[in-house]
Design an enzyme around this catalytic site. Structure first.
Site, PDB file in Angstrom:
ATOM      1  N   GLN B  27       0.818  -1.210   0.000  1.00  0.00           N
ATOM      2  CA  GLN B  27       0.000   0.000   0.000  1.00  0.00           C
ATOM      3  C   GLN B  27       0.853   1.261   0.000  1.00  0.00           C
ATOM      4  O   GLN B  27       1.972   1.288   0.504  1.00  0.00           O
ATOM      5  CB  GLN B  27      -0.970   0.003   1.182  1.00  0.00           C
ATOM      6  CG  GLN B  27      -0.341   0.033   2.544  1.00  0.00           C
ATOM      7  CD  GLN B  27      -1.361  -0.275   3.635  1.00  0.00           C
ATOM      8  OE1 GLN B  27      -2.126  -1.249   3.528  1.00  0.00           O
ATOM      9  NE2 GLN B  27      -1.384   0.522   4.684  1.00  0.00           N
ATOM     10  N   GLY B  28       0.287   2.277  -0.637  1.00  0.00           N
ATOM     11  CA  GLY B  28       0.968   3.563  -0.713  1.00  0.00           C
ATOM     12  C   GLY B  28      -0.038   4.674  -0.485  1.00  0.00           C
ATOM     13  O   GLY B  28      -1.256   4.442  -0.453  1.00  0.00           O
ATOM     14  N   TYR B  29       0.488   5.875  -0.335  1.00  0.00           N
ATOM     15  CA  TYR B  29      -0.357   7.020   0.008  1.00  0.00           C
ATOM     16  C   TYR B  29      -0.179   8.137  -1.017  1.00  0.00           C
ATOM     17  O   TYR B  29       0.936   8.620  -1.217  1.00  0.00           O
ATOM     18  CB  TYR B  29      -0.001   7.515   1.412  1.00  0.00           C
ATOM     19  CG  TYR B  29      -0.374   6.478   2.445  1.00  0.00           C
ATOM     20  CD1 TYR B  29      -1.630   6.495   3.032  1.00  0.00           C
ATOM     21  CD2 TYR B  29       0.480   5.428   2.760  1.00  0.00           C
ATOM     22  CE1 TYR B  29      -2.016   5.509   3.927  1.00  0.00           C
ATOM     23  CE2 TYR B  29       0.097   4.434   3.650  1.00  0.00           C
ATOM     24  CZ  TYR B  29      -1.143   4.486   4.236  1.00  0.00           C
ATOM     25  OH  TYR B  29      -1.533   3.508   5.107  1.00  0.00           O
ATOM     26  N   LEU B  30      -1.294   8.504  -1.667  1.00  0.00           N
ATOM     27  CA  LEU B  30      -1.275   9.691  -2.517  1.00  0.00           C
ATOM     28  C   LEU B  30      -1.245  10.923  -1.623  1.00  0.00           C
ATOM     29  O   LEU B  30      -0.720  11.962  -1.988  1.00  0.00           O
ATOM     30  CB  LEU B  30      -2.506   9.713  -3.430  1.00  0.00           C
ATOM     31  CG  LEU B  30      -2.508   8.594  -4.480  1.00  0.00           C
ATOM     32  CD1 LEU B  30      -3.883   8.446  -5.116  1.00  0.00           C
ATOM     33  CD2 LEU B  30      -1.460   8.893  -5.558  1.00  0.00           C
ATOM     34  N   ASN B 142      -0.137   3.488   9.716  1.00  0.00           N
ATOM     35  CA  ASN B 142       0.559   3.070   8.501  1.00  0.00           C
ATOM     36  C   ASN B 142       1.040   4.273   7.703  1.00  0.00           C
ATOM     37  O   ASN B 142       2.120   4.271   7.123  1.00  0.00           O
ATOM     38  CB  ASN B 142      -0.341   2.196   7.627  1.00  0.00           C
ATOM     39  CG  ASN B 142      -0.412   0.752   8.094  1.00  0.00           C
ATOM     40  OD1 ASN B 142      -0.303  -0.168   7.305  1.00  0.00           O
ATOM     41  ND2 ASN B 142      -0.591   0.529   9.383  1.00  0.00           N
TER      42      ASN B 142
END
Lengths: 153, 153
Positions: B27-30, B142
């Site tokens: 998972q990643g975060y914009l 996270n």
């Protein structure tokens, strides 16, 4: 991912005045940075969540998802205020579709016409009411109109 | 909007070791700010785009959309690197579902257990492998593990 290839122009005159009232668009930004945009938009009773990547020339990656209207209304409340509001008119000319955005609120007085192309070099004919090109003027990015609305230019 | 009401704990021992390999989540975060998160997550061959609002106590607004896997792979490339990677195990105990996240990469060594509740005051029984509560310790978000990974604590 779709590729968005778009050119943007100022509008000369009021070509939308003879048309039925355009759709009211209300849009906000969860994120509006130079290289990444997360936009929530309501138009009529439909709503979209759109992510745009960094523009390279005229080309920008775009990921767009229809979302429930009630979600969009909630998400707009999370966005920086005020929202961008505009009436959109779609005007066909020479087999191309022009989108004319007549802004209201803090951007009242601003009217721009956009055309989506299949390639950067695609030729098209401009209607007489299409004026100066502003594609590369970042002031006209909707995501920048939030922090620098037209009334303060 | 769903309401996410979640409590988070450290894990004592290795309760997942007797289970089949957990699902790998990437998972990643914009966007990862204290009051707003836009997350892209791949688990197996499915993918989600999730927006979370500001937490008020244990409660946080959450809007979640399934998106095509290929879109998610493209969007992860837009996110701040490295991504958060972890194996997730789901362990039922006393009619509740615990999610145990075993982190890898820059957060290797970190293991947390989460439980989703219907209300902030909902009682539940803790399995013996559930240790200290860290719900209110923002280091364990996270979205914060990106900038302050566990290996640097």
């Amino acid at each position: 991912m779709a590729l968005e290839i778009e050119r943007k122009f100022l509008v000369v005159g009021t070509p939308w005045e003879s048309l039925p009232q355009g759709a009211l668009m209300r849009q906000g930004y969860l994120l509006a940075s130079p290289d990444k945009v997360v936009r929530v938009r309501i138009e009529g009773d439909s709503a979209m969540l759109t992510i745009k990547g960094k523009a390279v020339g005229l080309v920008r990656g775009e990921w767009e998802y229809a979302i429930p209207f009630t979600d969009a209304a909630e998400l707009l409340a999370l966005c920086e205020q005020p929202l961008i509001e505009k009436y959109r008119y779609r005007i066909a000319f020479d087999n191309m579709l022009w989108e004319v955005d007549v802004f209201i609120g803090d951007n009242a007085g601003l009217v721009v016409a956009e055309i989506e192309l299949d390639s950067e070099s695609q030729p098209f004919t401009k209607p007489e009411w299409v004026g100066k090109e502003v594609t590369h003027d970042v002031r006209y990015l909707n995501s920048n109109l939030l922090s620098h609305p037209f009334v303060r230019w």
